[in-house]
Motif scaffolding. Sequence first.
Motif, PDB file in Angstrom:
ATOM      1  N   SER A 103      24.757  18.304  72.720  1.00 40.58           N
ATOM      2  CA  SER A 103      24.265  19.111  73.845  1.00 40.58           C
ATOM      3  C   SER A 103      23.525  18.241  74.856  1.00 40.58           C
ATOM      4  CB  SER A 103      23.327  20.217  73.339  1.00 40.58           C
ATOM      5  OG  SER A 103      24.001  21.135  72.515  1.00 40.58           O
ATOM      6  N   ARG A 104      22.678  17.347  74.355  1.00 47.63           N
ATOM      7  CA  ARG A 104      21.929  16.457  75.252  1.00 47.63           C
ATOM      8  C   ARG A 104      22.851  15.467  75.946  1.00 47.63           C
ATOM      9  NH1 ARG A 104      17.284  14.310  71.396  1.00 47.63           N
ATOM     10  NH2 ARG A 104      17.079  12.788  73.091  1.00 47.63           N
ATOM     11  N   ARG A 105      23.845  14.987  75.222  1.00 49.80           N
ATOM     12  CA  ARG A 105      24.790  14.048  75.836  1.00 49.80           C
ATOM     13  C   ARG A 105      25.543  14.713  76.995  1.00 49.80           C
ATOM     14  NH1 ARG A 105      28.133  12.027  78.517  1.00 49.80           N
ATOM     15  NH2 ARG A 105      29.696  10.501  77.957  1.00 49.80           N
ATOM     16  N   LEU A 106      26.005  15.950  76.783  1.00 56.61           N
ATOM     17  CA  LEU A 106      26.729  16.661  77.837  1.00 56.61           C
ATOM     18  C   LEU A 106      25.798  17.051  78.985  1.00 56.61           C
ATOM     19  CD1 LEU A 106      29.099  18.900  75.686  1.00 56.61           C
ATOM     20  CD2 LEU A 106      29.671  16.800  76.920  1.00 56.61           C
ATOM     21  N   GLY A 107      24.530  17.300  78.655  1.00 56.43           N
ATOM     22  CA  GLY A 107      23.554  17.562  79.705  1.00 56.43           C
ATOM     23  C   GLY A 107      23.356  16.352  80.600  1.00 56.43           C
ATOM     24  N   GLU A 108      23.358  15.157  79.981  1.00 52.80           N
ATOM     25  CA  GLU A 108      23.248  13.925  80.764  1.00 52.80           C
ATOM     26  C   GLU A 108      24.489  13.710  81.638  1.00 52.80           C
ATOM     27  OE1 GLU A 108      20.732  11.793  81.148  1.00 52.80           O
ATOM     28  OE2 GLU A 108      19.522  13.184  79.969  1.00 52.80           O
ATOM     29  N   TYR A 109      25.630  14.157  81.140  1.00 51.65           N
ATOM     30  CA  TYR A 109      26.853  14.032  81.949  1.00 51.65           C
ATOM     31  C   TYR A 109      26.738  14.846  83.235  1.00 51.65           C
ATOM     32  CZ  TYR A 109      31.570  14.890  83.631  1.00 51.65           C
ATOM     33  OH  TYR A 109      32.677  15.017  84.439  1.00 51.65           O
ATOM     34  N   SER A 110      26.210  16.068  83.119  1.00 49.73           N
ATOM     35  CA  SER A 110      26.090  16.921  84.306  1.00 49.73           C
ATOM     36  C   SER A 110      25.164  16.301  85.340  1.00 49.73           C
ATOM     37  CB  SER A 110      25.599  18.312  83.910  1.00 49.73           C
ATOM     38  OG  SER A 110      24.283  18.252  83.396  1.00 49.73           O
ATOM     39  N   LYS A 111      24.201  15.482  84.888  1.00 51.39           N
ATOM     40  CA  LYS A 111      23.273  14.825  85.813  1.00 51.39           C
ATOM     41  C   LYS A 111      23.857  13.548  86.420  1.00 51.39           C
ATOM     42  CE  LYS A 111      19.318  16.203  82.924  1.00 51.39           C
ATOM     43  NZ  LYS A 111      18.212  15.664  82.081  1.00 51.39           N
ATOM     44  N   ASN A 112      24.764  12.896  85.694  1.00 50.42           N
ATOM     45  CA  ASN A 112      25.217  11.561  86.098  1.00 50.42           C
ATOM     46  C   ASN A 112      26.704  11.450  86.390  1.00 50.42           C
ATOM     47  OD1 ASN A 112      22.672   9.779  85.441  1.00 50.42           O
ATOM     48  ND2 ASN A 112      22.924  11.110  83.669  1.00 50.42           N
ATOM     49  N   LYS A 113      27.421  12.589  86.421  1.00 52.43           N
ATOM     50  CA  LYS A 113      28.883  12.496  86.523  1.00 52.43           C
ATOM     51  C   LYS A 113      29.364  11.853  87.816  1.00 52.43           C
ATOM     52  CE  LYS A 113      29.189  17.439  87.710  1.00 52.43           C
ATOM     53  NZ  LYS A 113      29.770  18.724  87.257  1.00 52.43           N
ATOM     54  N   GLY A 114      28.522  11.784  88.800  1.00 56.69           N
ATOM     55  CA  GLY A 114      28.931  11.115  90.037  1.00 56.69           C
ATOM     56  C   GLY A 114      29.088   9.622  89.873  1.00 56.69           C
ATOM     57  N   SER A 115      28.417   9.057  88.838  1.00 54.92           N
ATOM     58  CA  SER A 115      28.448   7.604  88.661  1.00 54.92           C
ATOM     59  C   SER A 115      29.743   7.113  88.024  1.00 54.92           C
ATOM     60  CB  SER A 115      27.269   7.157  87.797  1.00 54.92           C
ATOM     61  OG  SER A 115      27.427   7.606  86.456  1.00 54.92           O
ATOM     62  N   GLY A 116      30.311   7.935  87.136  1.00 57.79           N
ATOM     63  CA  GLY A 116      31.531   7.529  86.447  1.00 57.79           C
ATOM     64  C   GLY A 116      31.318   6.470  85.394  1.00 57.79           C
ATOM     65  N   GLU A 117      30.049   6.165  85.079  1.00 62.35           N
ATOM     66  CA  GLU A 117      29.725   5.147  84.084  1.00 62.35           C
ATOM     67  C   GLU A 117      28.716   5.702  83.086  1.00 62.35           C
ATOM     68  OE1 GLU A 117      28.194   1.813  86.166  1.00 62.35           O
ATOM     69  OE2 GLU A 117      30.100   1.278  87.100  1.00 62.35           O
ATOM     70  N   GLY A 118      28.678   5.106  81.883  1.00 62.35           N
ATOM     71  CA  GLY A 118      27.714   5.536  80.876  1.00 62.35           C
ATOM     72  C   GLY A 118      27.841   7.021  80.593  1.00 62.35           C
ATOM     73  N   PHE A 119      26.704   7.741  80.663  1.00 61.39           N
ATOM     74  CA  PHE A 119      26.726   9.185  80.440  1.00 61.39           C
ATOM     75  C   PHE A 119      27.487   9.919  81.544  1.00 61.39           C
ATOM     76  CE2 PHE A 119      22.682   9.143  77.677  1.00 61.39           C
ATOM     77  CZ  PHE A 119      23.443   9.223  76.524  1.00 61.39           C
ATOM     78  N   GLY A 120      27.742   9.244  82.636  1.00 56.57           N
ATOM     79  CA  GLY A 120      28.480   9.873  83.730  1.00 56.57           C
ATOM     80  C   GLY A 120      29.977   9.881  83.524  1.00 56.57           C
ATOM     81  N   ARG A 121      30.409   9.428  82.368  1.00 55.61           N
ATOM     82  CA  ARG A 121      31.838   9.414  82.043  1.00 55.61           C
ATOM     83  C   ARG A 121      32.067  10.191  80.762  1.00 55.61           C
ATOM     84  NH1 ARG A 121      35.499   3.934  80.960  1.00 55.61           N
ATOM     85  NH2 ARG A 121      37.432   5.022  80.425  1.00 55.61           N
ATOM     86  N   LEU A 122      33.095  11.039  80.746  1.00 52.03           N
ATOM     87  CA  LEU A 122      33.438  11.765  79.524  1.00 52.03           C
ATOM     88  C   LEU A 122      34.443  10.949  78.710  1.00 52.03           C
ATOM     89  CD1 LEU A 122      33.839  15.462  80.740  1.00 52.03           C
ATOM     90  CD2 LEU A 122      31.941  14.473  79.447  1.00 52.03           C
ATOM     91  N   PRO A 123      34.332  11.003  77.379  1.00 45.97           N
ATOM     92  CA  PRO A 123      35.259  10.237  76.541  1.00 45.97           C
ATOM     93  C   PRO A 123      36.625  10.913  76.434  1.00 45.97           C
ATOM     94  CG  PRO A 123      33.789  11.509  75.167  1.00 45.97           C
ATOM     95  CD  PRO A 123      33.321  11.719  76.580  1.00 45.97           C
ATOM     96  N   ASP A 124      37.616  10.141  76.014  1.00 44.32           N
ATOM     97  CA  ASP A 124      38.947  10.692  75.732  1.00 44.32           C
ATOM     98  C   ASP A 124      38.994  11.317  74.344  1.00 44.32           C
ATOM     99  OD1 ASP A 124      40.006   9.637  78.188  1.00 44.32           O
ATOM    100  OD2 ASP A 124      40.047   7.666  77.235  1.00 44.32           O
ATOM    101  N   LEU A 125      37.995  10.971  73.507  1.00 43.96           N
ATOM    102  CA  LEU A 125      37.962  11.447  72.119  1.00 43.96           C
ATOM    103  C   LEU A 125      36.537  11.366  71.609  1.00 43.96           C
ATOM    104  CD1 LEU A 125      39.399  12.178  69.385  1.00 43.96           C
ATOM    105  CD2 LEU A 125      39.697   9.708  69.040  1.00 43.96           C
ATOM    106  N   ILE A 126      36.095  12.398  70.878  1.00 50.77           N
ATOM    107  CA  ILE A 126      34.797  12.376  70.203  1.00 50.77           C
ATOM    108  C   ILE A 126      35.031  12.419  68.699  1.00 50.77           C
ATOM    109  CG2 ILE A 126      32.682  13.675  69.717  1.00 50.77           C
ATOM    110  CD1 ILE A 126      32.632  14.605  72.573  1.00 50.77           C
ATOM    111  N   LEU A 127      34.397  11.488  67.983  1.00 50.51           N
ATOM    112  CA  LEU A 127      34.478  11.434  66.533  1.00 50.51           C
ATOM    113  C   LEU A 127      33.083  11.631  65.954  1.00 50.51           C
ATOM    114  CD1 LEU A 127      36.851   8.338  66.115  1.00 50.51           C
ATOM    115  CD2 LEU A 127      37.459  10.747  65.840  1.00 50.51           C
ATOM    116  N   LEU A 128      32.965  12.528  64.986  1.00 50.76           N
ATOM    117  CA  LEU A 128      31.694  12.800  64.329  1.00 50.76           C
ATOM    118  C   LEU A 128      31.730  12.251  62.910  1.00 50.76           C
ATOM    119  CD1 LEU A 128      31.371  16.586  65.286  1.00 50.76           C
ATOM    120  CD2 LEU A 128      30.600  14.607  66.624  1.00 50.76           C
ATOM    121  N   ASP A 129      30.638  11.665  62.475  1.00 49.82           N
ATOM    122  CA  ASP A 129      30.558  11.229  61.080  1.00 49.82           C
ATOM    123  C   ASP A 129      30.279  12.476  60.237  1.00 49.82           C
ATOM    124  OD1 ASP A 129      30.206   8.619  59.305  1.00 49.82           O
ATOM    125  OD2 ASP A 129      28.761  10.110  58.609  1.00 49.82           O
ATOM    126  N   GLY A 130      31.341  13.062  59.715  1.00 53.06           N
ATOM    127  CA  GLY A 130      31.198  14.297  58.951  1.00 53.06           C
ATOM    128  C   GLY A 130      32.523  15.030  58.857  1.00 53.06           C
TER     129      GLY A 130
END
Length: 310
Positions: free
Chosen positions: A141-168
């Motif tokens: 939730s926090r990661r996606l919240g950071e995306y909404s703040k930084n998506k204009g940058s296209g870097e770091g949190f401003g970029r969405l991944p092609d795949l999310i993997l969870l340890d579990g």
Amino acid sequence: SMRDRIPPRVTLDAPADGQNLLSQWLTEKAGHKVLLTVPQKGEQADLAKMCRSNAAEQLAQTIGRTWKETAALDELARLLGLQKPPEYIEAYDISNLAGGDNVGGMVVFQNGRPLRSAYRRFKIKTVIGQDDYASMREVISRRLGEYSKNKGSGEGFGRLPDLILLDGGRGHVAVVQPVLDAAGVNIPLFGMVKDNKHRTRAIAKNGGEIAINSNRSAFTLISTIQEEVHRFAIGYHRSLRRKRSISSTLLSIGGIGPTRAKSLLKQFRTIDAISHADLEELANTPEMTEPAAQSVYNYFHPETQNNTDS
């Protein structure tokens, strides 16, 4: 002519969309029956595998990654049913000890390689006690919240991944998927399942698991990602525990509160360095007074205090 160049059989390495229509079209162009086949074993299957390897090697030269990395990402995409190989992968793990110092770690693999500049750490803020599901939900939730703040940058949190993997396993996927849905993002989400010896065993998805042992390239990549995110998360957890232990030692000294303890650690970095500092060095530390410095010195040099008392 085109008719002369179309063979009666075309071997594919995997089923193609509209395969029957393509076969009909080629048959019309060739003037004879053209079969599209996906062999599972034998010489034709070996040829298809060789062609795929050659294509992966050529692609690797073009996009700047090795043949093995390209082949692993291609195999992973096929295994998970992705439309294209995942160039940018984020993986997450939660680490704690008996519910204390809950933290989350995020690692990034770009083109099959660790991108350490994009790694991120999370202190869990909303979960009390040991609850990996709730902790993972908070981190995403926090990661996606950071995306909404930084998506204009296209870097770091401003970029969405092609795949999310969870340890579990499936449970982790089930609690995180609604978070993605609520954020309105469509990112493939899977879990990395370990066996009872903590080795990667399978990929978890909503409703089941995908065995990966027979897919050597994808298995190696997933194992590497899972080991790396676990190492990163547990390393952060241990560093917090170590800092808390050091801080507790300083706070047990008379006249030393949180502000002075923090200042001492910033100045000397380790308890060992503080214990070897002389009285003048301690007194010259920001926020410290001469009486406070004397207390710290006496704590680490009790024999000096005894001599003074006598």
